[in-house]
Write a protein that holds these residues in place. Structure first.
Motif, mmCIF file in Angstrom:
data_model
loop_
_atom_site.group_PDB
_atom_site.id
_atom_site.type_symbol
_atom_site.label_atom_id
_atom_site.label_comp_id
_atom_site.label_asym_id
_atom_site.label_seq_id
_atom_site.Cartn_x
_atom_site.Cartn_y
_atom_site.Cartn_z
ATOM 1 N N PRO A 1 -2.236 14.186 11.613
ATOM 2 C CA PRO A 1 -1.427 13.665 10.501
ATOM 3 C C PRO A 1 -0.513 12.533 10.971
ATOM 4 C CG PRO A 1 -1.409 16.066 10.487
ATOM 5 C CD PRO A 1 -2.079 15.651 11.772
ATOM 6 N N VAL A 2 -0.440 11.454 10.190
ATOM 7 C CA VAL A 2 0.366 10.285 10.540
ATOM 8 C C VAL A 2 1.497 10.118 9.535
ATOM 9 C CG1 VAL A 2 0.384 7.770 10.764
ATOM 10 C CG2 VAL A 2 -1.494 9.094 11.747
ATOM 11 N N ILE A 3 2.707 9.952 10.063
ATOM 12 C CA ILE A 3 3.906 9.741 9.257
ATOM 13 C C ILE A 3 4.354 8.297 9.447
ATOM 14 C CG2 ILE A 3 6.312 10.431 8.904
ATOM 15 C CD1 ILE A 3 5.509 13.183 10.128
ATOM 16 N N ALA A 4 4.584 7.592 8.339
ATOM 17 C CA ALA A 4 4.987 6.189 8.387
ATOM 18 C C ALA A 4 6.494 6.065 8.558
ATOM 19 C CB ALA A 4 4.563 5.477 7.101
ATOM 20 N N SER A 5 6.901 5.124 9.397
ATOM 21 C CA SER A 5 8.325 4.883 9.609
ATOM 22 C C SER A 5 8.566 3.390 9.800
ATOM 23 C CB SER A 5 8.808 5.652 10.845
ATOM 24 O OG SER A 5 10.157 5.387 11.131
ATOM 25 N N GLY A 6 9.714 2.934 9.312
ATOM 26 C CA GLY A 6 10.058 1.529 9.476
ATOM 27 C C GLY A 6 9.802 0.714 8.231
ATOM 28 N N GLY A 7 10.871 0.290 7.575
ATOM 29 C CA GLY A 7 10.756 -0.616 6.435
ATOM 30 C C GLY A 7 10.528 0.008 5.086
ATOM 31 N N VAL A 8 10.482 1.336 4.989
ATOM 32 C CA VAL A 8 10.268 1.986 3.690
ATOM 33 C C VAL A 8 11.521 1.785 2.846
ATOM 34 C CG1 VAL A 8 9.767 4.155 2.519
ATOM 35 C CG2 VAL A 8 8.728 3.685 4.735
ATOM 36 N N SER A 9 11.426 0.911 1.842
ATOM 37 C CA SER A 9 12.654 0.455 1.182
ATOM 38 C C SER A 9 12.635 0.526 -0.337
ATOM 39 C CB SER A 9 12.950 -0.991 1.609
ATOM 40 O OG SER A 9 11.846 -1.834 1.368
ATOM 41 N N SER A 10 11.598 1.113 -0.924
ATOM 42 C CA SER A 10 11.554 1.197 -2.389
ATOM 43 C C SER A 10 10.590 2.297 -2.812
ATOM 44 C CB SER A 10 11.087 -0.139 -2.986
ATOM 45 O OG SER A 10 9.736 -0.389 -2.650
ATOM 46 N N LEU A 11 10.691 2.684 -4.078
ATOM 47 C CA LEU A 11 9.728 3.643 -4.620
ATOM 48 C C LEU A 11 8.320 3.062 -4.593
ATOM 49 C CD1 LEU A 11 11.695 5.085 -7.692
ATOM 50 C CD2 LEU A 11 11.200 6.240 -5.532
ATOM 51 N N ALA A 12 8.226 1.753 -4.771
ATOM 52 C CA ALA A 12 6.914 1.096 -4.719
ATOM 53 C C ALA A 12 6.284 1.248 -3.335
ATOM 54 C CB ALA A 12 7.042 -0.376 -5.090
ATOM 55 N N ASP A 13 7.116 1.155 -2.286
ATOM 56 C CA ASP A 13 6.603 1.358 -0.932
ATOM 57 C C ASP A 13 6.055 2.773 -0.786
ATOM 58 O OD1 ASP A 13 7.338 -1.179 -0.137
ATOM 59 O OD2 ASP A 13 9.222 -0.538 0.771
ATOM 60 N N LEU A 14 6.800 3.745 -1.288
ATOM 61 C CA LEU A 14 6.358 5.140 -1.184
ATOM 62 C C LEU A 14 5.059 5.359 -1.945
ATOM 63 C CD1 LEU A 14 9.754 7.030 -1.555
ATOM 64 C CD2 LEU A 14 8.364 6.836 0.507
ATOM 65 N N LYS A 15 4.965 4.755 -3.130
ATOM 66 C CA LYS A 15 3.743 4.904 -3.924
ATOM 67 C C LYS A 15 2.557 4.272 -3.201
ATOM 68 C CE LYS A 15 1.759 4.369 -8.540
ATOM 69 N NZ LYS A 15 0.428 3.993 -8.025
ATOM 70 N N ALA A 16 2.782 3.111 -2.593
ATOM 71 C CA ALA A 16 1.693 2.435 -1.874
ATOM 72 C C ALA A 16 1.223 3.259 -0.680
ATOM 73 C CB ALA A 16 2.145 1.054 -1.420
ATOM 74 N N LEU A 17 2.161 3.865 0.023
ATOM 75 C CA LEU A 17 1.795 4.734 1.143
ATOM 76 C C LEU A 17 1.027 5.952 0.651
ATOM 77 C CD1 LEU A 17 5.150 4.573 3.129
ATOM 78 C CD2 LEU A 17 2.951 3.720 3.955
ATOM 79 N N LYS A 18 1.515 6.544 -0.427
ATOM 80 C CA LYS A 18 0.842 7.720 -1.000
ATOM 81 C C LYS A 18 -0.572 7.377 -1.457
ATOM 82 C CE LYS A 18 1.255 11.161 -4.711
ATOM 83 N NZ LYS A 18 1.994 11.550 -5.937
ATOM 84 N N ASP A 19 -0.721 6.193 -2.056
ATOM 85 C CA ASP A 19 -2.011 5.795 -2.615
ATOM 86 C C ASP A 19 -3.078 5.523 -1.557
ATOM 87 O OD1 ASP A 19 -1.027 6.077 -5.155
ATOM 88 O OD2 ASP A 19 -0.762 3.934 -5.539
ATOM 89 N N THR A 20 -2.689 5.429 -0.286
ATOM 90 C CA THR A 20 -3.703 5.267 0.760
ATOM 91 C C THR A 20 -4.530 6.552 0.915
ATOM 92 O OG1 THR A 20 -2.283 6.080 2.573
ATOM 93 C CG2 THR A 20 -2.199 3.706 2.062
ATOM 94 N N ASN A 21 -3.923 7.668 0.509
ATOM 95 C CA ASN A 21 -4.570 8.988 0.608
ATOM 96 C C ASN A 21 -4.845 9.434 2.041
ATOM 97 O OD1 ASN A 21 -4.738 9.467 -2.243
ATOM 98 N ND2 ASN A 21 -6.437 8.010 -2.321
ATOM 99 N N VAL A 22 -4.276 8.741 3.023
ATOM 100 C CA VAL A 22 -4.492 9.154 4.422
ATOM 101 C C VAL A 22 -3.179 9.340 5.182
ATOM 102 C CG1 VAL A 22 -6.796 8.162 4.660
ATOM 103 C CG2 VAL A 22 -4.786 6.741 5.154
ATOM 104 N N HIS B 1 10.233 13.371 -6.924
ATOM 105 C CA HIS B 1 9.408 13.560 -8.132
ATOM 106 C C HIS B 1 8.108 12.751 -8.019
ATOM 107 C CE1 HIS B 1 8.370 14.232 -12.317
ATOM 108 N NE2 HIS B 1 8.217 12.917 -12.453
ATOM 109 N N LEU B 2 8.239 11.501 -7.546
ATOM 110 C CA LEU B 2 7.069 10.637 -7.393
ATOM 111 C C LEU B 2 6.052 11.249 -6.440
ATOM 112 C CD1 LEU B 2 5.589 7.820 -7.594
ATOM 113 C CD2 LEU B 2 6.956 7.151 -5.600
ATOM 114 N N LEU B 3 6.509 11.785 -5.338
ATOM 115 C CA LEU B 3 5.609 12.276 -4.303
ATOM 116 C C LEU B 3 5.034 13.639 -4.625
ATOM 117 C CD1 LEU B 3 7.506 11.119 -1.097
ATOM 118 C CD2 LEU B 3 5.607 9.999 -2.271
ATOM 119 N N ASN B 4 5.676 14.356 -5.541
ATOM 120 C CA ASN B 4 5.199 15.710 -5.876
ATOM 121 C C ASN B 4 4.424 15.766 -7.176
ATOM 122 O OD1 ASN B 4 6.206 17.122 -3.591
ATOM 123 N ND2 ASN B 4 8.266 17.012 -4.436
ATOM 124 N N THR B 5 4.100 14.590 -7.747
ATOM 125 C CA THR B 5 3.324 14.577 -9.005
ATOM 126 C C THR B 5 2.004 13.858 -8.769
ATOM 127 O OG1 THR B 5 4.498 12.561 -9.685
ATOM 128 C CG2 THR B 5 5.330 14.676 -10.500
#
Length: 239
Positions: free
Chosen positions: A192-213, A235-239
């Motif tokens: 499992p890979v956890i992203a770090s560095g520069g995560v600065s908006s909900l859009a960033d979180l959604k883009a990371l989530k949308d990779t599905n990996v 809420h975004l990450l749990n829906t």
């Protein structure tokens, strides 16, 4: 995908750096335990702690605020910075830490990573911090010739719980994470890979989530500055 609010500790305070530069420090809270409790109250599922002084010293320096956080908060907590021997790993896990993060020693003493992962299943993560794809060590002060993907693959059979991949040039800069590089790493290994560095908006979180990996994301400055609302993010990450 799990969001890990970050509390970086320097001289007993909760701070953020820019590009890992200890001279570019902003103090956000002089009571790290109170900061941790505010994240827990907002619904976080994990906490991510870094002993910045320890990363340079090679041994724990901010033990007191870490222990205060562990005492005050009951969510799982991971810690990196200055953890470079088996005795320190065991001591932190005995004190209630859920997971230790090994960074510099993953390059300098990979056998320790393997030994620790075997002794403490699912409680050892590897922190891979990189500039331009090459691993940096000792608080990001020293750059190596080791490529991130090569080092990650070398731990494929070690049983580590996760890899935390930090793009140093994005860290604290509020410019967004390196999604392509993080996703490429996640696809290259089964860990499992956890992203770090520069995560600065909900859009960033959604883009990371949308990779599905990508299994998780760490965010610090954006939470302190209010660029990310933790409850909205959960809420975004749990829906």
């Amino acid at each position: 995908m799990i969001l890990y609010p970050a509390i970086d500790l320097k001289d007993g305070n909760a701070v953020r750096l820019v590009h890992g530069d200890m001279e570019q420090t902003t103090v956000f809270n002089d009571d790290p335990a109170a900061q941790a409790l505010s994240f827990v109250a907002a619904g976080c599922e994990w906490l991510h702690l870094v002993d910045l002084n320890g990363a340079f010293a090679g041994e724990p320096v901010n033990a007191a605020p870490v222990e205060a956080i562990l005492k005050a908060c009951k969510v799982p907590t991971q810690l990196g910075g200055g953890i470079r021997d088996m005795a320190t790993i065991e001591r932190w896990l005995d004190r209630g830490l859920t997971r230790v993060i090994l960074g510099t020693v993953a390059v300098e003493n990979p056998d320790l990573v393997r030994q620790a992962a075997k002794a403490f299943p699912n409680q050892v993560a590897v922190g891979l911090d990189a500039r331009n794809g090459r691993v940096a060590t000792r608080g990001w002060a020293e750059e190596t010739d080791v490529m991130v993907t090569d080092l990650a693959k070398s731990f494929e059979d070690a049983g580590i719980a996760a890899i935390i991949y930090t793009d140093i040039l994005r860290d604290g800069a509020m410019k967004g994470p390196n999604i392509d590089a993080t996703a490429a790493l996640a696809r290259a290994v089964d860990i499992p890979v956890i992203a770090s560095g520069g995560v600065s908006s909900l859009a960033d979180l959604k883009a990371l989530k949308d990779t599905n990996v990508i299994s998780g994301a760490i965010s610090g400055r954006a939470l302190y500055d209010g660029a990310i609302d933790l409850q909205e993010a959960m809420h975004l990450l749990n829906t």
